[in-house]
Write a protein that holds these residues in place. Structure first.
Motif, short mmCIF file in Angstrom:
data_model
loop_
_atom_site.label_atom_id
_atom_site.label_comp_id
_atom_site.label_asym_id
_atom_site.label_seq_id
_atom_site.Cartn_x
_atom_site.Cartn_y
_atom_site.Cartn_z
N GLN A 100 0.83 -1.20 0.00
CA GLN A 100 0.00 0.00 0.00
C GLN A 100 0.87 1.26 0.00
OE1 GLN A 100 -2.26 -0.93 3.54
NE2 GLN A 100 -4.12 -1.29 2.36
N ASP A 101 1.90 1.27 0.83
CA ASP A 101 2.79 2.42 0.91
C ASP A 101 3.48 2.67 -0.43
OD1 ASP A 101 4.05 4.54 2.54
OD2 ASP A 101 5.89 3.39 2.17
N THR A 102 3.93 1.61 -1.06
CA THR A 102 4.59 1.73 -2.37
C THR A 102 3.63 2.29 -3.41
OG1 THR A 102 6.01 -0.14 -1.81
CG2 THR A 102 5.87 0.46 -4.14
N ASP A 103 2.39 1.80 -3.39
CA ASP A 103 1.38 2.28 -4.34
C ASP A 103 1.06 3.75 -4.10
OD1 ASP A 103 -0.47 2.09 -6.43
OD2 ASP A 103 -2.10 1.57 -5.06
N LEU A 104 0.93 4.14 -2.84
CA LEU A 104 0.65 5.54 -2.51
C LEU A 104 1.80 6.43 -2.96
CD1 LEU A 104 -1.00 7.78 -1.13
CD2 LEU A 104 0.14 7.16 1.03
N ARG A 105 3.01 6.03 -2.68
CA ARG A 105 4.18 6.81 -3.09
C ARG A 105 4.23 6.97 -4.61
NH1 ARG A 105 8.37 7.44 0.80
NH2 ARG A 105 7.86 6.42 2.76
N LYS A 106 3.89 5.91 -5.33
CA LYS A 106 3.89 5.95 -6.80
C LYS A 106 2.86 6.96 -7.31
CE LYS A 106 3.26 3.04 -10.85
NZ LYS A 106 1.95 2.75 -11.37
N GLN A 107 1.64 6.92 -6.75
CA GLN A 107 0.60 7.85 -7.17
C GLN A 107 1.00 9.30 -6.89
OE1 GLN A 107 -3.38 6.88 -5.79
NE2 GLN A 107 -2.98 4.69 -6.01
N LEU A 108 1.57 9.53 -5.72
CA LEU A 108 1.99 10.88 -5.36
C LEU A 108 3.14 11.36 -6.27
CD1 LEU A 108 1.81 10.58 -1.48
CD2 LEU A 108 0.39 12.05 -2.89
N ARG A 109 4.08 10.49 -6.53
CA ARG A 109 5.23 10.84 -7.38
C ARG A 109 4.74 11.21 -8.79
NH1 ARG A 109 8.25 7.07 -5.77
NH2 ARG A 109 7.43 5.46 -7.12
N GLU A 110 3.77 10.45 -9.32
CA GLU A 110 3.24 10.72 -10.65
C GLU A 110 2.54 12.09 -10.71
OE1 GLU A 110 0.78 7.33 -11.43
OE2 GLU A 110 2.48 6.08 -12.03
N ALA A 111 2.02 12.55 -9.56
CA ALA A 111 1.34 13.85 -9.50
C ALA A 111 2.32 14.97 -9.16
CB ALA A 111 0.22 13.80 -8.47
N GLY A 112 3.60 14.65 -9.04
CA GLY A 112 4.60 15.67 -8.74
C GLY A 112 4.66 16.04 -7.27
N THR A 115 -9.46 3.06 0.23
CA THR A 115 -9.10 1.65 0.10
C THR A 115 -8.15 1.19 1.20
OG1 THR A 115 -7.26 2.21 -1.38
CG2 THR A 115 -9.39 1.70 -2.41
N ALA A 116 -7.54 2.16 1.90
CA ALA A 116 -6.62 1.85 3.00
C ALA A 116 -7.03 2.68 4.21
CB ALA A 116 -5.19 2.17 2.59
N PRO A 117 -8.03 2.21 4.97
CA PRO A 117 -8.58 3.01 6.07
C PRO A 117 -7.58 3.35 7.18
CG PRO A 117 -9.61 0.84 5.98
CD PRO A 117 -8.70 0.95 4.81
N LYS A 118 -6.44 2.67 7.23
CA LYS A 118 -5.44 2.98 8.27
C LYS A 118 -4.72 4.30 7.98
CE LYS A 118 -5.25 -1.31 10.28
NZ LYS A 118 -4.96 -1.82 11.54
N LEU A 119 -4.74 4.72 6.72
CA LEU A 119 -4.12 5.99 6.33
C LEU A 119 -5.04 7.11 6.77
CD1 LEU A 119 -1.75 7.28 4.75
CD2 LEU A 119 -3.23 7.24 2.75
#
Length: 164
Positions: free
Chosen positions: A36-48, A101-105
């Motif tokens: 989940q953390d890797t996926d979140l980081r990827k989405q954020l990186r793609e958005a700059g 999708t990740a309620p802990k965040l």
């Protein structure tokens, strides 16, 4: 080597991250899986958006004298910061969507363009569409009356044509 000498480069790194930023969003990431953390980081990186985890005390020290010092009250427990230099709502939008999708965040707070947004207000900030989406809506709104006008003129022209 003194602890201050070890920590100063990290504080400088955070200051550099804050330099030119339009928004900083603080989140509680505890409980996310590595995937989940890797996926979140990827989405954020793609958005700059840059997403980093630092010690709260170092973030506080780096934010001193900036608008981002307003986050001091929420910098407790595990905290990651998402820094955006372009779109003030980008990080909040991506994190809020990901949190479904990740309620802990958990979004803690954000400072966007000098204003502090608490946990609830960040959700409102996250609801603001991206610049591209807003421009698309504007173009659609401008194009719609012209298209309708052309359609009406075309129908009038078809009705007035003599039958062959």
């Amino acid at each position: 080597m003194a602890k201050v000498e070890i920590k100063q480069p990290i504080v400088d790194e955070i200051k550099a991250l804050f330099d030119g930023a339009v928004a900083v969003t603080a989140v509680d990431y505890l409980g996310l899986t590595v995937e989940q953390d890797t996926d979140l980081r990827k989405q954020l990186r793609e958005a700059g958006v840059q997403y980093k985890v630092y010690k709260n005390t170092l973030i506080k020290r780096a934010a001193e004298g900036t608008d981002f010092a307003q986050l001091d009250d929420v910098l407790e427990g595990p905290t990651a910061i998402a820094v955006s230099k372009d779109d003030p709502a980008a990080a909040a939008r991506i994190i809020a969507k990901f949190a479904k999708t990740a309620p802990k965040l958990e979004l803690k707070a954000a400072v966007a363009e000098g204003k502090l947004y608490d946990k609830n207000e960040v959700q409102t900030l996250a609801a603001i569409p991206s610049r591209e989406e807003l421009l698309g809506r504007l173009c659609g709104s401008l194009q719609s009356p012209i298209t309708n006008f052309a359609r009406v003129i075309n129908q009038i022209a078809e009705k007035s044509e003599p039958a062959a």
